[in-house]
Design a protein around this motif. Structure first.
Motif, PDB file in Angstrom:
ATOM      1  N   GLU A 226      -8.406  -1.973  -8.886  1.00 31.09           N
ATOM      2  CA  GLU A 226      -8.210  -1.061 -10.012  1.00 31.09           C
ATOM      3  C   GLU A 226      -7.260   0.048  -9.596  1.00 31.09           C
ATOM      4  OE1 GLU A 226     -10.840   0.860 -13.534  1.00 31.09           O
ATOM      5  OE2 GLU A 226     -11.631   1.166 -11.515  1.00 31.09           O
ATOM      6  N   GLY A 227      -6.352   0.395 -10.514  1.00 34.45           N
ATOM      7  CA  GLY A 227      -5.366   1.434 -10.208  1.00 34.45           C
ATOM      8  C   GLY A 227      -4.049   0.885  -9.718  1.00 34.45           C
ATOM      9  N   THR A 228      -3.920  -0.457  -9.610  1.00 30.76           N
ATOM     10  CA  THR A 228      -2.655  -1.065  -9.200  1.00 30.76           C
ATOM     11  C   THR A 228      -1.546  -0.641 -10.157  1.00 30.76           C
ATOM     12  OG1 THR A 228      -3.633  -3.003  -8.134  1.00 30.76           O
ATOM     13  CG2 THR A 228      -1.414  -3.256  -9.000  1.00 30.76           C
TER      14      THR A 228
ATOM     15  N   SER B 131       3.477   0.099 -15.138  1.00 32.16           N
ATOM     16  CA  SER B 131       2.215  -0.282 -15.756  1.00 32.16           C
ATOM     17  C   SER B 131       1.075  -0.064 -14.772  1.00 32.16           C
ATOM     18  CB  SER B 131       2.236  -1.745 -16.207  1.00 32.16           C
ATOM     19  OG  SER B 131       3.202  -1.955 -17.219  1.00 32.16           O
ATOM     20  N   ILE B 132      -0.067   0.337 -15.302  1.00 29.60           N
ATOM     21  CA  ILE B 132      -1.256   0.598 -14.488  1.00 29.60           C
ATOM     22  C   ILE B 132      -2.372  -0.336 -14.926  1.00 29.60           C
ATOM     23  CG2 ILE B 132      -2.988   2.324 -13.827  1.00 29.60           C
ATOM     24  CD1 ILE B 132      -0.939   4.493 -14.539  1.00 29.60           C
ATOM     25  N   LEU B 133      -3.079  -0.901 -13.959  1.00 31.43           N
ATOM     26  CA  LEU B 133      -4.211  -1.769 -14.238  1.00 31.43           C
ATOM     27  C   LEU B 133      -5.518  -1.000 -14.062  1.00 31.43           C
ATOM     28  CD1 LEU B 133      -5.445  -4.609 -14.738  1.00 31.43           C
ATOM     29  CD2 LEU B 133      -5.353  -4.952 -12.246  1.00 31.43           C
ATOM     30  N   LEU B 134      -6.333  -0.988 -15.114  1.00 29.36           N
ATOM     31  CA  LEU B 134      -7.651  -0.359 -15.048  1.00 29.36           C
ATOM     32  C   LEU B 134      -8.707  -1.347 -15.549  1.00 29.36           C
ATOM     33  CD1 LEU B 134      -6.852   3.223 -16.433  1.00 29.36           C
ATOM     34  CD2 LEU B 134      -7.183   2.561 -14.040  1.00 29.36           C
ATOM     35  N   TYR B 135      -9.945  -1.111 -15.141  1.00 31.53           N
ATOM     36  CA  TYR B 135     -11.069  -1.953 -15.556  1.00 31.53           C
ATOM     37  C   TYR B 135     -12.126  -1.102 -16.273  1.00 31.53           C
ATOM     38  CZ  TYR B 135      -9.043  -5.301 -12.207  1.00 31.53           C
ATOM     39  OH  TYR B 135      -8.195  -6.149 -11.530  1.00 31.53           O
TER      40      TYR B 135
ATOM     41  N   GLN C 292       0.835  -1.195   0.000  1.00 23.32           N
ATOM     42  CA  GLN C 292       0.000   0.000   0.000  1.00 23.32           C
ATOM     43  C   GLN C 292       0.882   1.261   0.000  1.00 23.32           C
ATOM     44  OE1 GLN C 292      -3.088  -1.457  -0.951  1.00 23.32           O
ATOM     45  NE2 GLN C 292      -3.570   0.516  -0.069  1.00 23.32           N
ATOM     46  N   ASN C 293       0.405   2.246  -0.711  1.00 22.85           N
ATOM     47  CA  ASN C 293       1.148   3.486  -0.804  1.00 22.85           C
ATOM     48  C   ASN C 293       0.215   4.621  -0.426  1.00 22.85           C
ATOM     49  OD1 ASN C 293       3.142   5.500  -1.847  1.00 22.85           O
ATOM     50  ND2 ASN C 293       1.462   5.876  -3.262  1.00 22.85           N
TER      51      ASN C 293
ATOM     52  N   ASN D 217      -2.225   1.161  -4.753  1.00 26.39           N
ATOM     53  CA  ASN D 217      -1.578  -0.145  -4.598  1.00 26.39           C
ATOM     54  C   ASN D 217      -0.357  -0.148  -5.501  1.00 26.39           C
ATOM     55  OD1 ASN D 217      -1.231  -2.857  -3.728  1.00 26.39           O
ATOM     56  ND2 ASN D 217      -2.206  -3.596  -5.594  1.00 26.39           N
ATOM     57  N   LEU D 218       0.800   0.160  -4.928  1.00 26.99           N
ATOM     58  CA  LEU D 218       2.042   0.306  -5.697  1.00 26.99           C
ATOM     59  C   LEU D 218       2.980  -0.851  -5.381  1.00 26.99           C
ATOM     60  CD1 LEU D 218       4.036   1.946  -7.477  1.00 26.99           C
ATOM     61  CD2 LEU D 218       4.664   3.213  -5.404  1.00 26.99           C
TER      62      LEU D 218
END
Length: 255
Positions: free
Chosen positions: A40-42, A71-75, A2-3, A14-15
């Motif tokens: 989402e946003g990892t 890299s960023i994860l989005l849904y 966690q950041n 979430n980094l």
């Protein structure tokens, strides 16, 4: 991990930091395919990315520890697959705004996904979408930005640049990452709210050579054209001697 230093709702909260990886996109895709419950946003950030990729499998080389590779994860399940390039527009515009606070004027987006300062590339974007039927299940957004690299290998020095070369000083990588994540979140939420028109206008305003006559190479021939639009599907519209022509990735070459 966690950041809590990022002033965002979810992007970057979430980094996960890695010392070395072949590609942050590959790493994140593997996590997603293994059905790991990622919010989402990892963000996956690597100090050394030794096999980074660009658009259509081109390579992306950076000096370890001096640049941003993440890299960023989005849904974006709200986004139709046919309009997936609008996410590219949102991310490109966000990076422009984040970097502009440092560099001032001179930044542009070279279609489809390169970040330029003047005539030099300082960053790139690679978005890989995971489709499920007629919806986008997940988007993995790979971003590479030359930040503190002072010199580039022979053959690249005329084409590649960095934030350091613009400012002549080093930049804190985590602080810049936080700014980029913040701007991406803002534009992503605009996209989710359906504000395509605003994002499209911003993208075109930042577009390299927009409304400017310039030479291009198409099927081995040199033509003169003027970029007039980019569609939601990512096609480049260009005014040429033969009228308005539409080009997909790699069908037209900037010279």
């Amino acid at each position: 991990m966690q950041n809590n230093t990022f002033s965002t709702l979810f992007v970057g909260q979430n980094l996960i930091k890695l010392s070395a990886v072949d590609s942050t996109n590959n790493f994140l895709k593997s996590m997603v395919s293994n059905s790991e419950p990622l919010p989402e946003g990892t963000v996956i950030m690597a100090e050394n990315q030794y096999a980074g990729r660009g658009q259509v499998e081109s390579n992306w080389h950076v000096e370890p520890g001096k640049n941003l590779t993440f890299s960023i994860l989005l849904y974006p399940e709200f986004l139709a697959p046919a309009a997936q390039f609008t996410l590219n527009m949102a991310v490109s515009v966000a990076i422009q705004h984040a970097l502009k606070t440092l560099t001032g004027e001179g930044l542009t987006i070279k279609w489809p996904n390169d970040i330029y300062f003047g005539t030099k590339k300082i960053g790139g974007i690679l978005i890989e979408n995971v489709l499920s039927g007629n919806r986008i299940k997940a988007s993995i957004i790979g971003i590479g930005i030359n930040v503190n690299q002072e010199v580039f290998e022979a053959g690249l020095e005329d084409r590649a640049g960095s934030v350091y070369q613009i400012l002549h000083q080093h930049v804190n990588l985590i602080s810049l990452l936080a700014q980029i994540c913040s701007h991406i979140e803002v534009r992503y939420l605009k996209l989710r709210a359906g504000n395509y028109k605003i994002l499209r206008e911003e993208y075109l305003n930042f577009l390299y050579r927009f409304n400017i006559k310039a030479p291009y190479r198409q099927n081995g021939q040199i033509i003169e054209g003027k970029i007039v639009d980019v569609s939601d599907t990512g096609f480049l519209s260009m005014e040429t001697g033969s009228g308005i022509m539409s080009y997909n990735f790699k069908e037209i070459e900037f010279i």
